[in-house]
Design a protein around this motif. Structure first.
Motif, PDB file in Angstrom:
ATOM      1  N   PRO A   1       0.616  -1.217   0.023  1.00 25.44           N
ATOM      2  CA  PRO A   1       0.242   0.085   0.078  1.00 25.44           C
ATOM      3  C   PRO A   1       0.816   1.251  -0.092  1.00 25.44           C
ATOM      4  CG  PRO A   1      -0.256  -1.283   1.956  1.00 25.44           C
ATOM      5  CD  PRO A   1       0.894  -1.972   1.139  1.00 25.44           C
ATOM      6  N   GLU A   2       0.449   2.330  -0.560  1.00 24.59           N
ATOM      7  CA  GLU A   2       1.049   3.602  -0.786  1.00 24.59           C
ATOM      8  C   GLU A   2       1.544   4.243   0.746  1.00 24.59           C
ATOM      9  OE1 GLU A   2      -1.417   6.893  -2.213  1.00 24.59           O
ATOM     10  OE2 GLU A   2       0.394   7.938  -3.211  1.00 24.59           O
TER      11      GLU A   2
ATOM     12  N   SER B   1       4.490   8.759  -5.268  1.00 21.42           N
ATOM     13  CA  SER B   1       3.769   7.474  -5.664  1.00 21.42           C
ATOM     14  C   SER B   1       2.340   7.676  -6.326  1.00 21.42           C
ATOM     15  CB  SER B   1       3.714   6.446  -4.302  1.00 21.42           C
ATOM     16  OG  SER B   1       3.190   7.569  -3.318  1.00 21.42           O
ATOM     17  N   HIS B   2       1.952   6.900  -7.177  1.00 21.01           N
ATOM     18  CA  HIS B   2       0.656   7.208  -7.663  1.00 21.01           C
ATOM     19  C   HIS B   2      -0.090   5.729  -7.471  1.00 21.01           C
ATOM     20  CE1 HIS B   2       1.840  10.721  -9.667  1.00 21.01           C
ATOM     21  NE2 HIS B   2       2.925  10.203 -10.106  1.00 21.01           N
ATOM     22  N   PRO B   3      -1.113   5.641  -6.804  1.00 15.38           N
ATOM     23  CA  PRO B   3      -1.875   4.265  -6.618  1.00 15.38           C
ATOM     24  C   PRO B   3      -2.533   4.174  -8.104  1.00 15.38           C
ATOM     25  CG  PRO B   3      -2.538   5.932  -4.942  1.00 15.38           C
ATOM     26  CD  PRO B   3      -1.929   6.782  -5.968  1.00 15.38           C
TER      27      PRO B   3
ATOM     28  N   GLY C   1      -4.512   1.158  -8.729  1.00 18.18           N
ATOM     29  CA  GLY C   1      -5.599   0.149  -8.505  1.00 18.18           C
ATOM     30  C   GLY C   1      -5.078  -0.765  -7.740  1.00 18.18           C
ATOM     31  N   PHE C   2      -6.184  -2.038  -7.886  1.00 17.52           N
ATOM     32  CA  PHE C   2      -5.746  -3.228  -7.009  1.00 17.52           C
ATOM     33  C   PHE C   2      -5.823  -4.441  -8.020  1.00 17.52           C
ATOM     34  CE2 PHE C   2      -7.306  -0.214  -3.713  1.00 17.52           C
ATOM     35  CZ  PHE C   2      -6.480  -0.743  -2.772  1.00 17.52           C
TER      36      PHE C   2
ATOM     37  N   GLU D   1       2.586   3.037  -8.813  1.00 23.34           N
ATOM     38  CA  GLU D   1       3.579   3.556  -9.904  1.00 23.34           C
ATOM     39  C   GLU D   1       4.324   4.527  -8.914  1.00 23.34           C
ATOM     40  OE1 GLU D   1       2.764   5.864 -13.277  1.00 23.34           O
ATOM     41  OE2 GLU D   1       4.331   5.134 -14.327  1.00 23.34           O
TER      42      GLU D   1
END
Lengths: 268, 268
Positions: free
Chosen positions: A192-193, A214-216, A218-219, A227
């Motif tokens: 997780p971020e 950091s770029h979430p 998705g899951f 990323e």
């Protein structure tokens, strides 16, 4: 990051504010300016309104080194960019002879008459230079006042990009800082971020010429995908690449330590 | 157009300013707000910087009815949106108990501990309400000060859209004007933008609740292709549709008169 000259992008056009069009011009310009060493500190989208253009141009005037506007150079009644810029600079809007010749040539070649709407595109602030549009009819425009260079480009992406590449780039290169920018990207799975956050904060704090984010994304089977992006500036490309590579290795080690995996690693 | 409450979109995130990401959030929100009857008068992209957030929020405060921010709500050190908004409003940033419960539930369900970075996402300006995020971990936030409603949404598009649909829309509907918006689009071939310009100007000037714009799309065998777009607001959908249909017919007649052809006609 190194002290870099500030740049603003002023996107002019109601079609952006009604959500009809995604502002790809702004991201294209922002990327080009960033890699040239400029610090893009604002992207502002405003209506086709002289008052709004005056307001925003004056906000940046004498404060930022470069303002690039897109849109509002065409032949229609709501194309008021250059009228707004002239007013912001307290200059007259006059028939620019270079621009007039470009427009005359464009329509002559197509056997079309020079109407009022077409000649309108040749009116520019006093002291401005016209920038040749190799594709469309509306020339770009450049003027420098109070140490701010204001570049106006059409809103049609192909025309905007062509004028930038053929006319604007070489002018901006003169004032661009002598630094190299390297960008790296890495995908991580399973962290997780919020878990990688303390380590990224540590990197940001220990390197002044490094920007990390950091770029979430998705899951995947309830495992988060991130990323991670790195932007490094240095006085030479080799130095920037060396710093970037070393930080990327640190990040990968940390990701594995936290139980995640990495993929799609690259630097440009 | 009818007098419509003003809305601003404040996009927060360095990744937009380095051109890494195209701002699709802004166009999505702009379109939703426009069709709800708001007048989106600014989209402003700023860095993850408290000073910039304070500056732009204060510029809109008490002046525009709605400010929607995206980005900067996450667990990382550069997620400073709510800290910036609190400072702009001269309010304390406090642990919001609703937000805290949402975050606790999110991580409990995944058997993950509540770290400092995760609890950080529950800090909101005093007086704010948390907005449930049905997809991700960061709750949204809403607060009203000086007749300006400030809504903060995450930058991840899926999360931003979900919170808007499930929480924000119904709140904004209360203050949205009771008008209907109809949008029409038409492609034309064979007429340069400058030839149709006088007629579009005539339409714009003779209808106060109509917005019309031409977009050059390119050339086909050296014949220009345009997209003409119309936005009509009226007190009922039927009235708006009637006006739009009648103007579209006028435009088509004019295009044929000028020797052009039309296609891809639609209204929504």
């Amino acid at each position: 990051m190194h002290a870099r000259p500030e740049a603003w992008i002023l996107s002019i056009g109601n079609e952006l504010l009604v959500g009809r069009i995604v502002n790809t011009n702004a991201s294209w310009l922002a990327r080009r300016l960033t890699f040239m060493g400029f610090n893009v500190s604002r992207i502002i989208t405003i209506p086709d309104s002289i008052d709004d253009i005056v307001l925003e141009v004056r906000r940046g005037l004498g404060k930022v080194r470069v303002i690039i506007t897109t849109g509002g150079l065409g032949p229609t009644h709501d194309d008021v960019t250059l009228e707004g810029i002239a007013k912001a600079l307290n200059k007259n809007l006059i028939l620019n002879s270079e621009a007039y010749e470009m427009i005359k040539e464009f329509y002559n070649r197509r056997n079309m008459p020079l109407t009022r709407e077409r000649i309108k595109m040749a009116y520019m602030p006093e002291g401005a230079r016209a920038l040749r549009n190799p594709i469309g009819s509306a020339p770009g425009c450049i003027i420098e006042v109070d140490s701010t260079i204001i570049v106006s480009l059409p809103g049609v992406p192909r025309e905007m990009e062509a004028i930038f590449e053929e006319e604007v780039k070489s002018i901006l290169e003169i004032i661009a800082p002598k630094i190299s920018i390297v960008e790296c990207s890495l995908k991580t799975r399973g962290i997780p971020e919020s878990s990688i956050a303390p380590f990224l904060e540590h990197i940001a704090k220990s390197h002044s010429n490094v920007y990390v984010k950091s770029h979430p994304l998705g899951f995947e089977l309830d495992k988060p995908i991130l990323e991670l992006r790195l932007l490094v500036s240095a006085t030479s490309e080799d130095t920037a690449k060396g710093i970037a590579r070393s930080i990327m290795e640190d990040i990968i080690r940390e990701v594995l330590k936290l139980g995640g995996s990495t993929s799609s690693e690259y630097c440009v």
